[in-house]
Design a protein around this motif. Structure first.
Motif, short mmCIF file in Angstrom:
data_model
loop_
_atom_site.label_atom_id
_atom_site.label_comp_id
_atom_site.label_asym_id
_atom_site.label_seq_id
_atom_site.Cartn_x
_atom_site.Cartn_y
_atom_site.Cartn_z
N GLU A 76 1.12 4.96 5.98
CA GLU A 76 2.30 4.12 5.75
C GLU A 76 2.78 4.23 4.29
N ARG A 77 1.83 4.24 3.36
CA ARG A 77 2.19 4.39 1.94
C ARG A 77 2.75 5.78 1.67
N GLN A 78 2.16 6.80 2.34
CA GLN A 78 2.66 8.16 2.15
C GLN A 78 4.10 8.28 2.64
N SER B 17 -5.66 8.43 -11.07
CA SER B 17 -4.41 7.71 -10.85
C SER B 17 -3.88 8.04 -9.47
N SER B 18 -3.28 7.07 -8.85
CA SER B 18 -2.72 7.26 -7.52
C SER B 18 -1.71 6.17 -7.25
N TYR B 19 -0.66 6.49 -6.48
CA TYR B 19 0.30 5.46 -6.14
C TYR B 19 -0.32 4.46 -5.17
N ASP B 20 -1.49 4.83 -4.65
CA ASP B 20 -2.18 3.91 -3.76
C ASP B 20 -2.67 2.67 -4.49
N GLY B 21 -2.56 2.67 -5.81
CA GLY B 21 -3.05 1.53 -6.58
C GLY B 21 -4.54 1.65 -6.81
N PRO B 22 -5.22 0.54 -7.01
CA PRO B 22 -6.66 0.61 -7.29
C PRO B 22 -7.39 1.36 -6.18
N ILE B 37 -3.33 15.87 -2.84
CA ILE B 37 -2.44 15.94 -1.66
C ILE B 37 -1.08 15.32 -1.99
N ASP B 38 -1.09 14.20 -2.71
CA ASP B 38 0.17 13.55 -3.06
C ASP B 38 1.01 14.43 -3.99
N ASN B 39 0.35 15.12 -4.92
CA ASN B 39 1.10 16.03 -5.80
C ASN B 39 1.70 17.18 -4.99
N ILE B 40 0.91 17.73 -4.09
CA ILE B 40 1.40 18.84 -3.26
C ILE B 40 2.57 18.36 -2.39
N ASP B 41 2.45 17.16 -1.82
CA ASP B 41 3.52 16.64 -0.98
C ASP B 41 4.83 16.46 -1.76
#
Lengths: 121, 121
Positions: A76-78, B17-22, B37-41
Motif C-alpha cells: 500500500e505504501r509502495q 533511510s526509507s519512506y516506510d518510516g521507522p 527496491i524503492d530506489n530501483i522503482d
C-alpha cells in the motif's frame, strides 16, 4: 566541401542506427524515436534484473525468518509513493500502479517457490 | 570519540533511510533490500515516463502519416531482442516478454486515443 558532405550523407535515413537494420523504409523521426525506445527498454530490462535480485534475497530472508511472502501494508505504501512519483514525472499514476501490481505478482510467485508453498492455480 | 560514535549510532536499525518510516520492527537486511527496491522503482517510473513521451510522439507521427497503431513485425523484433537482453542480465526472458506486452498494450491504447479510433470493448 559540398562533395564531401554529399558522400557522408547520401542516405540520411540510414544515419539512425537501430537493431531493426536498414530503416530507409520508415520516416526518420520514427526511426529516431524507436532507437530511443530501444535504449530505454534495455535500461528497463537491466533495472528489472537488478530488482529481482533484490526481491530474490528478500524471498530467501522471508522464508528463513518465516515471514509471509506478501506484505499488504508495504504494498500500500509502495503504491502511494509510486503514484506520487508518476504524477511528478508525467506518467499516468493508474499505469504506475498497474505496473507495480504486475511486478509484485511475479515477485510473490517467486517467493512462493522459494518458500516451497503450493502455487496458486 | 567513542562517545560521539555512540550518539551517532544509538539505533542502528534506523540508519537505513526509507519512506516506510521507522524500520526498527523489521530485520535490518530486509530494510536495506527494500530501500534498494524503492530506489530501483523510482528509476523505473522515471524511465517509463520517458518511454511514454517517446511513444506519445510515435503515436502522433503515426496518426499524422496514417500508419497503423500496432506494428507486429517491429514488436516481434523487440520481443526477440528483450528476451536476449533479459537472458544476458539474469532476468527471466518469459517475464521480459510479458513486461513488454504489458507496456505495448498501454501504448496501443494511447495510440488509438490519439488516432481517434474507437477503443476496444
Amino acid at each position: 566541401m559540398a562533395v564531401v558532405l554529399a558522400v557522408l550523407d547520401t542516405s540520411p535515413r540510414r544515419t539512425v542506427s537501430s537493431y531493426d537494420g536498414p530503416v530507409s523504409d520508415i520516416p526518420p523521426d520514427l526511426a529516431r524515436l524507436r532507437s530511443s525506445i530501444d535504449n530505454i527498454d534495455a535500461a528497463l530490462v537491466h533495472l528489472l534484473a537488478e530488482r529481482f535480485k533484490c526481491t530474490q534475497a528478500v524471498g530467501e530472508l522471508k522464508a528463513a525468518e518465516g515471514l509471509p511472502p506478501a506484505d499488504p501494508e508495504r504494498e500500500e505504501r509502495q503504491v502511494a509513493r509510486l503514484r506520487a512519483l508518476a504524477h511528478d514525472s508525467g506518467l499516468d499514476p493508474r499505469f504506475a500502479e498497474a505496473f507495480l501490481g504486475f511486478i509484485i505478482a511475479e515477485v510473490i510467485h517467486h517467493h512462493e517457490r522459494i518458500a516451497g508453498r503450493p502455487e496458486q492455480p
